[in-house]
Scaffold this active site. Sequence first.
Site, mmCIF file in Angstrom:
data_model
loop_
_atom_site.group_PDB
_atom_site.id
_atom_site.type_symbol
_atom_site.label_atom_id
_atom_site.label_comp_id
_atom_site.label_asym_id
_atom_site.label_seq_id
_atom_site.Cartn_x
_atom_site.Cartn_y
_atom_site.Cartn_z
ATOM 1 C CB ALA A 1 -0.922 0.043 1.162
ATOM 2 C CG HIS A 2 -1.154 5.035 0.415
ATOM 3 N ND1 HIS A 2 -2.200 5.983 0.302
ATOM 4 C CD2 HIS A 2 -1.413 4.436 1.635
ATOM 5 C CE1 HIS A 2 -3.090 5.969 1.367
ATOM 6 N NE2 HIS A 2 -2.624 4.933 1.952
ATOM 7 C CG ASN A 3 2.706 7.330 2.037
ATOM 8 O OD1 ASN A 3 1.530 7.568 1.513
ATOM 9 N ND2 ASN A 3 3.986 8.192 1.774
#
Lengths: 350, 350, 350
Positions: free
Chosen positions: C243-245
């Site tokens: 997922a993001h980051n």
Amino acid sequence: MEFTAKQLADFLQGTVEGDLQAKVCDFSRIEEGKEGTLSFLANPKYEHYIYTTQASIVLVNQDFIPSRPVTSTLIRVPDAYKALAALMAVVEQTRTKKTGIDSTASIASTATTGEHCYIGSFAYIGENSSIGNNCQIYPYVYIGDHVTIADNTIIYPHVSVYSGCVIGQNVILHAGCVVGADGFGFAFDKETGKYTKIPQQGNVVIEDDVEIGANTTIDRAAMSSTSTVIHRGVKLDNLVQIAHNVEVGENTVMASQAGISGSVKIGKRCQLGGQAGLSGHIRIEDDVKIGAQAGVISDVAANRTILGAPAIDARDFMRSSVIFNRLPELSRTVSQLQREIEQLKKEINK
Amino acid sequence: MEFTAKQLADFLQGTVEGDLQAKVCDFSRIEEGKEGTLSFLANPKYEHYIYTTQASIVLVNQDFIPSRPVTSTLIRVPDAYKALAALMAVVEQTRTKKTGIDSTASIASTATTGEHCYIGSFAYIGENSSIGNNCQIYPYVYIGDHVTIADNTIIYPHVSVYSGCVIGQNVILHAGCVVGADGFGFAFDKETGKYTKIPQQGNVVIEDDVEIGANTTIDRAAMSSTSTVIHRGVKLDNLVQIAHNVEVGENTVMASQAGISGSVKIGKRCQLGGQAGLSGHIRIEDDVKIGAQAGVISDVAANRTILGAPAIDARDFMRSSVIFNRLPELSRTVSQLQREIEQLKKEINK
Amino acid sequence: MEFTAKQLADFLQGTVEGDLQAKVCDFSRIEEGKEGTLSFLANPKYEHYIYTTQASIVLVNQDFIPSRPVTSTLIRVPDAYKALAALMAVVEQTRTKKTGIDSTASIASTATTGEHCYIGSFAYIGENSSIGNNCQIYPYVYIGDHVTIADNTIIYPHVSVYSGCVIGQNVILHAGCVVGADGFGFAFDKETGKYTKIPQQGNVVIEDDVEIGANTTIDRAAMSSTSTVIHRGVKLDNLVQIAHNVEVGENTVMASQAGISGSVKIGKRCQLGGQAGLSGHIRIEDDVKIGAQAGVISDVAANRTILGAPAIDARDFMRSSVIFNRLPELSRTVSQLQREIEQLKKEINK
């Protein structure tokens, strides 16, 4: 672009605490905030960073009470995360969008495309399909025959939309997602031990404002008059599986790798955690929260929060998990009690 | 097209109960049945709908005994679901198939294609590959070098078949599935803490009558003389993972998001539930049923039904789950017993 | 090509036990070994095959002590699996690679490509993107705008790399993986019950020597100055979700279908089993082993081995699992103890 705290607060209808003239030209995460950037604090878990962040301005919720001095300028708003979204959306709109129909795209003569569309290289649009206005169809998007796509929809590379599916407006389909592949329908023949395919003749309907993650799969319904339906405002993360004849209610969200079996009906505003799995033919009512990795095998009433496999009330699951972790100890205690009781019996019968 | 109950019963070798002249022109699900449609009842869970459905005709199993009056005309057949499949297949055959080789397809000069094939826009067929007769190769299908595909196989958009793989006849590969990517093979070097890639030089063999779901991945075998093998009649749902050197026996089916680790050997007619996971190097014998989300870490004998993680006999798992759900209560009972025994000891020693 | 045991031992700096002139021309798995092939024994589980294998030569670890007579010629090396990898790599290098830029590829005029690259049919390279030397870009690879790809990187068919992402050298991206799709970021509005999209303006950075499996998805970071980072030497299997980051530390490996939620930070040399899931915003330190299907909901200290959901120490989990499997029995024992204590109370109070 550069904005002052005062300009941002005016736009967001918030109040400034600190330097009205503090300037920012980019966003940052609070734990990595640098001078000249705007950060935000929404998750209380990150509060300690606000006392050390170098971000020039931090968006906070109206009711935030710092427990120590803060050097950044604060902008107080009703909902810091929503305010951030609004600012990022402004930046997003300044980005130039691709336009025009690439000469390598393969568009059937019976297909229609709206105004101001981008149809990228090698895109394919089948017979009798129609694309609305302002759509962005990236390279390698496959649109089968008799597909309808409404206005302002974005379809990223390598998406497949099988024939007969219907997609609303303001929809985003991320790369590699597959809409309308055959449902998993087979009749088992006990005599031969073989499976016969049940042709899958329904379609998929995706309503307005839906976003579908990368490599997610949504199967077409089995029968010709039926649809797998993703209702308005639903957000599905990456690698999610939606089987045939499922119905997902408005504004329901599912995290990555969740899997929904055939003919399940899910209500509105439900939340599914990552890797959650739902058995076929069950009904989940509105506002249900299903935890990550939960396995749901029966109907769930509205507003419940469930966890575990088979899923039960989330708090009950966590309580049982605590005991699970010390089962060996519990088991030893029971054995010890058995011995003590035997001893007591002997003493009494002495 | 319109058919009467009598015509359908004749075709299916069933018996009519009700109006021989009842007419239908479409299929419907029993819970949504409308006049003029044909529905079916196979899952007992749906029985109550038969008493209210508006479907003109309903296919039922020979031994179905209604508990209340039914207004629809019934057609009794040995297996209602199989009869439905047969009728849907007839409809399916009336659909026109695409034909011809699109001018934008990239076909190597050393590749061969059979008769009556459809090779869609932008399809790619590599060196020395051969496609059988009556195949349908959709847009963006990537067929590497030295691939063999037999007759009547359908490959939907965005499928990748890496070099050297072999695919049988009557196979269906759904959009985005990947056949023959490298297995996950790396040698760990303790001194450097780095991984070295083990080149993956085997292939994938998919036998006849196999169907592979959208975005499913099947890795090639590690060594040049070995294969990952999907035997005849296997049906894999979407987003399934099959690792290198796995062998899946005839007519085994796997629901979505199941994952099989390297070198596992699965027998014939097994059923794997969604999100089930199998550890590497184990052997599952014939006719095993593995429940959804099960985690299987050791060999499984034929005909077993297992569940849980680590998976055990399914009924044992369900029994243990029931107790798991009231572990806090059990724990409190044990504590109470401890106190009572202490009290008893005191009383005895008084 | 054909090699003798002596030649191989010289190359691998190993020692021969048996016939120095034994010849091999292919690899084989030890359980299927044929005359003229080279096999290996690394996993002790397979030891029994070495006493019956027909493989002419078997690579074994230096310290291997056969418990029965072996007919194959042995080559002793410090690490049999690593030696195998080295030999397979030699074979791999003899394979001819594709070269040249296909005339159907769509390469923006502002994009640059290095020397000795293969750019396959229908590949797409966007504005201002740059491809290093010796790269292999297969058909249907989508490289968005402002993407940087360093030397010797291989990108298989149907990969999507969204705009702004950065990819190192010696990277392998398998078919259908998606790098840089939007993170799953939405702000919920309690009043309307709707979600507002948070534009995802960061990117993905993939460092050198990384391999990403088929249909794996890696989301771009949320904010414009941030990145989802896959550090040097990481190996991700198929159908993994990042997922993001998220930040994945050097030389960490993840088996298929693992899922990592947003903003998780994972250390170096960690190992994640298949279908493991990590909750958002947690930190996994170096050298952690997370078992298959584990559900991790909080930070994990270095060097731990964890299992279960919620994950605990792996040995504790296995111990508790053993008791879980006999919970019905434990529960009955407790009930029996209750009855016995009641009986004792009566006897004492007689």
